[in-house]
Motif scaffolding. Structure first.
Motif, PDB file in Angstrom:
ATOM      1  N   PHE A 264       0.780  -0.670   0.261  1.00  0.00           N
ATOM      2  CA  PHE A 264       0.175  -0.102   0.372  1.00  0.00           C
ATOM      3  C   PHE A 264       0.515   1.285   0.234  1.00  0.00           C
ATOM      4  CE2 PHE A 264      -0.380  -1.629   3.725  1.00  0.00           C
ATOM      5  CZ  PHE A 264       0.972  -0.412   5.091  1.00  0.00           C
ATOM      6  N   ALA A 265       0.315   2.531  -0.209  1.00  0.00           N
ATOM      7  CA  ALA A 265       1.398   3.884  -0.903  1.00  0.00           C
ATOM      8  C   ALA A 265       1.221   4.056   0.417  1.00  0.00           C
ATOM      9  CB  ALA A 265      -0.043   4.535  -1.548  1.00  0.00           C
ATOM     10  N   THR A 266       1.709   5.037   1.025  1.00  0.00           N
ATOM     11  CA  THR A 266       2.346   6.263   1.994  1.00  0.00           C
ATOM     12  C   THR A 266       2.529   7.394   1.354  1.00  0.00           C
ATOM     13  OG1 THR A 266       4.504   5.447   2.161  1.00  0.00           O
ATOM     14  CG2 THR A 266       3.359   4.400   3.497  1.00  0.00           C
ATOM     15  N   SER A 267       2.968   8.243   2.789  1.00  0.00           N
ATOM     16  CA  SER A 267       3.274   9.655   2.136  1.00  0.00           C
ATOM     17  C   SER A 267       4.403   9.748   1.257  1.00  0.00           C
ATOM     18  CB  SER A 267       2.901  10.607   3.686  1.00  0.00           C
ATOM     19  OG  SER A 267       2.353  10.468   4.316  1.00  0.00           O
ATOM     20  N   ALA A 268       4.665  10.934   0.267  1.00  0.00           N
ATOM     21  CA  ALA A 268       5.485  10.942  -0.382  1.00  0.00           C
ATOM     22  C   ALA A 268       6.327  11.248   0.485  1.00  0.00           C
ATOM     23  CB  ALA A 268       5.801  11.931  -1.311  1.00  0.00           C
ATOM     24  N   LYS A 283      -0.978  -2.406  14.304  1.00  0.00           N
ATOM     25  CA  LYS A 283      -0.703  -1.287  13.442  1.00  0.00           C
ATOM     26  C   LYS A 283       0.513  -1.010  12.975  1.00  0.00           C
ATOM     27  CE  LYS A 283      -4.902   0.351  15.818  1.00  0.00           C
ATOM     28  NZ  LYS A 283      -4.470   2.129  16.756  1.00  0.00           N
ATOM     29  N   LEU A 284       0.769  -0.283  12.257  1.00  0.00           N
ATOM     30  CA  LEU A 284       2.283  -0.285  11.689  1.00  0.00           C
ATOM     31  C   LEU A 284       2.422   1.279  11.748  1.00  0.00           C
ATOM     32  CD1 LEU A 284       4.575  -0.880  10.336  1.00  0.00           C
ATOM     33  CD2 LEU A 284       3.704  -0.271   8.128  1.00  0.00           C
ATOM     34  N   LEU A 285       3.533   1.366  12.378  1.00  0.00           N
ATOM     35  CA  LEU A 285       3.562   3.257  13.055  1.00  0.00           C
ATOM     36  C   LEU A 285       5.175   3.563  11.840  1.00  0.00           C
ATOM     37  CD1 LEU A 285       3.862   3.141  16.459  1.00  0.00           C
ATOM     38  CD2 LEU A 285       2.084   3.469  14.324  1.00  0.00           C
ATOM     39  N   ILE A 286       5.353   4.388  10.744  1.00  0.00           N
ATOM     40  CA  ILE A 286       5.899   4.771  10.143  1.00  0.00           C
ATOM     41  C   ILE A 286       6.411   6.471  10.485  1.00  0.00           C
ATOM     42  CG2 ILE A 286       6.388   5.182   7.866  1.00  0.00           C
ATOM     43  CD1 ILE A 286       4.101   3.314   6.854  1.00  0.00           C
ATOM     44  N   SER A 287       7.775   6.706  10.985  1.00  0.00           N
ATOM     45  CA  SER A 287       7.649   7.819  10.399  1.00  0.00           C
ATOM     46  C   SER A 287       7.822   8.640   9.146  1.00  0.00           C
ATOM     47  CB  SER A 287       9.270   8.313  11.286  1.00  0.00           C
ATOM     48  OG  SER A 287       9.920   6.829  10.491  1.00  0.00           O
ATOM     49  N   GLU A 288       7.317   9.592   8.627  1.00  0.00           N
ATOM     50  CA  GLU A 288       7.044  10.161   7.415  1.00  0.00           C
ATOM     51  C   GLU A 288       7.593  11.303   7.204  1.00  0.00           C
ATOM     52  OE1 GLU A 288       3.230   9.142   6.534  1.00  0.00           O
ATOM     53  OE2 GLU A 288       3.681   7.048   5.883  1.00  0.00           O
ATOM     54  N   GLY A 292       4.516  13.689   9.017  1.00  0.00           N
ATOM     55  CA  GLY A 292       4.501  13.388  10.587  1.00  0.00           C
ATOM     56  C   GLY A 292       4.724  11.413  10.853  1.00  0.00           C
ATOM     57  N   VAL A 293       3.707  10.962  11.805  1.00  0.00           N
ATOM     58  CA  VAL A 293       3.541   9.744  11.987  1.00  0.00           C
ATOM     59  C   VAL A 293       2.201   9.366  11.273  1.00  0.00           C
ATOM     60  CG1 VAL A 293       3.864   7.688  13.163  1.00  0.00           C
ATOM     61  CG2 VAL A 293       5.548   9.605  13.476  1.00  0.00           C
ATOM     62  N   GLY A 294       2.188   7.902   9.882  1.00  0.00           N
ATOM     63  CA  GLY A 294       1.495   7.384   9.551  1.00  0.00           C
ATOM     64  C   GLY A 294       1.177   6.229  10.414  1.00  0.00           C
ATOM     65  N   VAL A 295       0.150   6.408  10.873  1.00  0.00           N
ATOM     66  CA  VAL A 295      -0.490   4.620  11.674  1.00  0.00           C
ATOM     67  C   VAL A 295      -1.559   4.017  10.703  1.00  0.00           C
ATOM     68  CG1 VAL A 295      -1.910   4.063  13.309  1.00  0.00           C
ATOM     69  CG2 VAL A 295      -0.856   6.180  13.999  1.00  0.00           C
ATOM     70  N   TYR A 296      -0.783   2.891  10.276  1.00  0.00           N
ATOM     71  CA  TYR A 296      -1.846   1.992   9.262  1.00  0.00           C
ATOM     72  C   TYR A 296      -2.124   0.829   9.905  1.00  0.00           C
ATOM     73  CZ  TYR A 296       0.398   5.320   6.221  1.00  0.00           C
ATOM     74  OH  TYR A 296       0.885   6.367   5.130  1.00  0.00           O
ATOM     75  N   ASN A 297      -3.537  -0.031   8.992  1.00  0.00           N
ATOM     76  CA  ASN A 297      -4.066  -1.199   9.576  1.00  0.00           C
ATOM     77  C   ASN A 297      -3.517  -1.557   8.945  1.00  0.00           C
ATOM     78  OD1 ASN A 297      -5.164  -3.318   9.367  1.00  0.00           O
ATOM     79  ND2 ASN A 297      -7.055  -3.001  10.110  1.00  0.00           N
ATOM     80  N   SER A 299      -3.072  -5.259   8.027  1.00  0.00           N
ATOM     81  CA  SER A 299      -3.198  -6.473   7.291  1.00  0.00           C
ATOM     82  C   SER A 299      -4.453  -5.828   6.226  1.00  0.00           C
ATOM     83  CB  SER A 299      -4.974  -6.989   8.545  1.00  0.00           C
ATOM     84  OG  SER A 299      -3.684  -7.619   9.238  1.00  0.00           O
ATOM     85  N   SER A 300      -4.661  -4.352   6.433  1.00  0.00           N
ATOM     86  CA  SER A 300      -5.308  -3.611   5.231  1.00  0.00           C
ATOM     87  C   SER A 300      -4.490  -2.952   4.274  1.00  0.00           C
ATOM     88  CB  SER A 300      -6.545  -3.363   5.371  1.00  0.00           C
ATOM     89  OG  SER A 300      -6.889  -2.733   6.338  1.00  0.00           O
ATOM     90  N   GLY A 301      -3.469  -2.489   5.259  1.00  0.00           N
ATOM     91  CA  GLY A 301      -3.148  -0.745   4.446  1.00  0.00           C
ATOM     92  C   GLY A 301      -4.188   0.371   4.868  1.00  0.00           C
ATOM     93  N   ALA A 302      -5.525   0.645   5.639  1.00  0.00           N
ATOM     94  CA  ALA A 302      -5.833   1.799   5.796  1.00  0.00           C
ATOM     95  C   ALA A 302      -5.126   2.519   6.565  1.00  0.00           C
ATOM     96  CB  ALA A 302      -7.494   1.093   6.151  1.00  0.00           C
ATOM     97  N   LYS A 303      -5.095   3.900   6.734  1.00  0.00           N
ATOM     98  CA  LYS A 303      -4.615   4.317   7.351  1.00  0.00           C
ATOM     99  C   LYS A 303      -5.708   5.455   7.990  1.00  0.00           C
ATOM    100  CE  LYS A 303      -1.075   8.867   7.220  1.00  0.00           C
ATOM    101  NZ  LYS A 303      -1.379  10.063   6.089  1.00  0.00           N
ATOM    102  N   LEU A 304      -5.719   5.022   9.445  1.00  0.00           N
ATOM    103  CA  LEU A 304      -6.315   4.855  10.613  1.00  0.00           C
ATOM    104  C   LEU A 304      -5.271   6.734  11.128  1.00  0.00           C
ATOM    105  CD1 LEU A 304      -5.679   0.909  12.097  1.00  0.00           C
ATOM    106  CD2 LEU A 304      -7.656   1.913  10.785  1.00  0.00           C
ATOM    107  N   GLN A 305      -4.588   6.764  11.379  1.00  0.00           N
ATOM    108  CA  GLN A 305      -4.349   8.154  11.782  1.00  0.00           C
ATOM    109  C   GLN A 305      -3.179   8.963  11.611  1.00  0.00           C
ATOM    110  OE1 GLN A 305      -4.070   7.429  16.152  1.00  0.00           O
ATOM    111  NE2 GLN A 305      -4.231   9.842  16.282  1.00  0.00           N
ATOM    112  N   LYS A 306      -3.098   9.754  11.359  1.00  0.00           N
ATOM    113  CA  LYS A 306      -1.891  10.495  11.447  1.00  0.00           C
ATOM    114  C   LYS A 306      -0.919  11.361  12.277  1.00  0.00           C
ATOM    115  CE  LYS A 306       0.592  15.123   8.956  1.00  0.00           C
ATOM    116  NZ  LYS A 306      -0.115  15.061   7.063  1.00  0.00           N
TER     117      LYS A 306
END
Length: 555
Positions: A264-268, A283-288, A292-297, A299-306
């Motif tokens: 799944f895509a994340t922020s550029a 949840k997967l946490l990514i420093s972006e 900020g930090v993207g919070v993703y499901n 399993s699905s890749g859905a972005k849950l929170q920023k």
């Protein structure tokens, strides 16, 4: 040669798995062996306590009213090593037990790295116990696994003869210490950016036009590679390998065969910037970076929170506020937000809620939290060691005391008898009659036990800051501090006339100790210790009784 850390291509590679024998750019090489030093006394001269002390965590409005629930102390700061006139910068930290393994590289065209071992067995006196300088080598990331350090970084191909700058390797440790047993394998790409491991394999990613690689722990051979662009980080979670690309987003592979499960895509992101990932509650946490930090499901890749980067921080250039790294420990999330410092979050109603922030000197480029510690790398500013404060296991039974829900200044008025339990961070304490606290406390400013008052402290307490030692711990005329547990004061401690101090536990005083006329210090039991780093002044007659160990022979 200009050092190229990463490169973002304008197109994507098809994910193709290749075997080692078909990849001419991957080969084993052993040279530029580590230059080892185990002179702990000399190495530890770089450890600085000048800013040590209790940290005040700010809430979202910038100030606190109620007492905090997450007390922290800055244990020490570690200046970066200097080698052949070059100042290195901290890049990553791996933690195992009481050892922290800190990696370094060098900015600019020079390839020069290091790994150091920090011993935090005594939280009030950390030591640098070993160093390995790695010539012609930058180290981006380290991971501890079962007696080995797995390493990712970059080599100077002209000085070392390496076939490719990007490398991954493993160092066999001896009793937790660094050795010359370093095996390196070279990968396509400009720099090895991250490394992780499972039970039998380890994995690495290399930046720019690099690869995601699986290697055997036993043979060190590359078993599979998948070419991907701009690889930043990877992690192992629930038999899955999660890979982060700055241009292609997240790809999740089954660890058994590296079959692609989902993507799944994340922020550029900014070209070449170091980023990290971590996991919490599925949840997967990514420093972006600036996103900020993207919070993703997961399993699905859905972005849950920023978790947005903070804004309008006084005296900080907005361009310096960027989410560089994220780390999860014991249900808390730590984000290194560059010039804005460290931000701390905790789960609440399926989201992550900001607990507060730590305003640290220097830019927070990397954060790693494990066990009781939070390690913050600030590049050329070195490493900050932060400790969480909690009651010692089994030391005291606090079941009979009420929880404290008051404000950050705890005042006990004349005639009041107050009893509390819990783990809290306070600004200061004034006791004018009787206070009992069972648990753990920090007080960043003064603690005053006033005339004829009593403070029963059962558990752990940290007070003051080295930078302002006159925010002191004062036992005033006729007052009693009854201590059972551990006490650390970063400022001065003063016993005024006829003051009484009963100690059953361990005491560390970074400032000076003044004992005035008629004061009494009584050590209970046979296992108490006292460590005084400042001077001791005795005015008039006083008594010190009981069995204790005077670590620095000051009393």
């Amino acid at each position: 040669m200009r050092k190229i850390l990463s490169y973002i291509a304008a197109f994507s590679f098809l994910a193709v798995v290749s075997c080692t024998n078909d990849d001419q750019d991957i080969q084993d090489k052993q040279e530029d062996q580590p230059i080892l030093s185990s002179d702990a006394k000399a190495l530890s001269k770089r450890i600085n306590f000048a800013n040590s002390g209790v940290l005040d965590m700010k809430n979202s409005s910038g100030k606190n009213v109620t007492a905090g629930n997450f007390p922290l102390v800055l244990v020490a700061e570690v200046a970066p090593p200097v080698y052949n006139g070059k100042t290195l910068r901290a890049t990553h930290v791996a933690v195992e037990g009481n050892y922290a393994y800190v990696s370094y590289n060098t900015e600019g065209e020079t390839y020069l790295g290091a790994i150091e071992v920090l011993d935090v067995t005594n939280p009030n006196a950390p030591q640098l116990v070993m160093q390995a300088i790695l010539p012609n080598t930058d180290v981006s990331s380290v991971r501890y696994d079962n007696g080995k350090l797995y390493i990712a970084g970059a080599k100077d191909i002209y000085a070392s003869g390496a076939t490719s700058p990007a490398f991954v390797g493993s160092m066999t440790l001896s009793g937790g210490m660094l050795t010359n047993s370093l095996q390196q394998t070279f990968l396509k790409g400009n720099v090895g950016t991250d490394v992780t491991s499972s039970a039998s394999k380890y994995y690495a990613v290399s930046g720019a036009t690099g690869v995601f690689a699986q290697l055997s722990k036993t043979s060190q051979q590359v078993e599979m590679t998948i070419p991907l662009n701009d690889l930043r980080a990877l992690g192992y979670n629930n038999n899955k390998i999660v890979v982060l690309s700055g241009t292609e987003g997240v790809k999740i592979y089954d660890a058994n065969g590296l079959n692609l499960v989902t993507s799944f895509a994340t922020s550029a992101d900014v070209e070449g910037a170091k980023r990290t990932i971590d996991f919490i509650d599925g949840k997967l946490l990514i420093s972006e970076g600036y996103n900020g930090v993207g919070v993703y499901n997961l399993s699905s890749g859905a972005k849950l929170q920023k978790l947005a980067v903070p804004t309008q921080i006084p005296n900080v250039n907005p361009a310096d506020i960027v989410s560089n790294a994220v780390s999860v420990n014991s249900g808390r999330v730590f984000v290194a937000n560059g010039g804005a410092g460290i931000y701390v979050y905790a789960p609440e109603n399926n989201d992550l809620k900001l607990m507060g922030s730590l305003d640290l000197t220097g830019s927070s480029n990397f954060v790693m939290s494990k066990g009781e510690y939070i390690f913050v790398a600030t590049g050329a500013g070195g490493l900050k060691i932060i400790k969480t404060v909690a009651p010692a296991n089994g030391a005291v039974n606090c079941s009979g005391y009420a929880a404290y829900t008051g404000n950050e200044w705890l005042n006990v008025n004349s005639g009041q008898t107050l009893e509390y339990s819990g783990t809290k961070s306070l600004q200061g304490i004034n006791v004018n009659h009787v206070l009992t606290w069972c648990g753990a406390l920090t007080a960043s400013q003064g603690v005053n036990i006033n005339s004829n008052a009593t403070f029963n402290m059962y558990g752990q307490m940290y007070q003051g800051m080295q930078s302002n030692p006159w925010n002191s711990l004062n036992i005033n005329s006729g007052a009693l501090l009854n201590q059972k547990g551990n006490l650390t004061t970063y400022g001065h401690m003063i016993l005024n006339s006829n003051a009484k101090w009963k100690v059953e536990g361990n005491v560390t005083i970074f400032g000076n100790l003044t004992i005035n006329q008629g004061s009494k210090i009584e050590f209970i039991g046979s296992n108490s210790t006292i460590t005084i780093h400042g001077t001791v002044t005795k005015n008039g007659n006083s008594t010190i009784t009981g069995t204790f160990t005077d670590v620095n022979n000051k009393l």
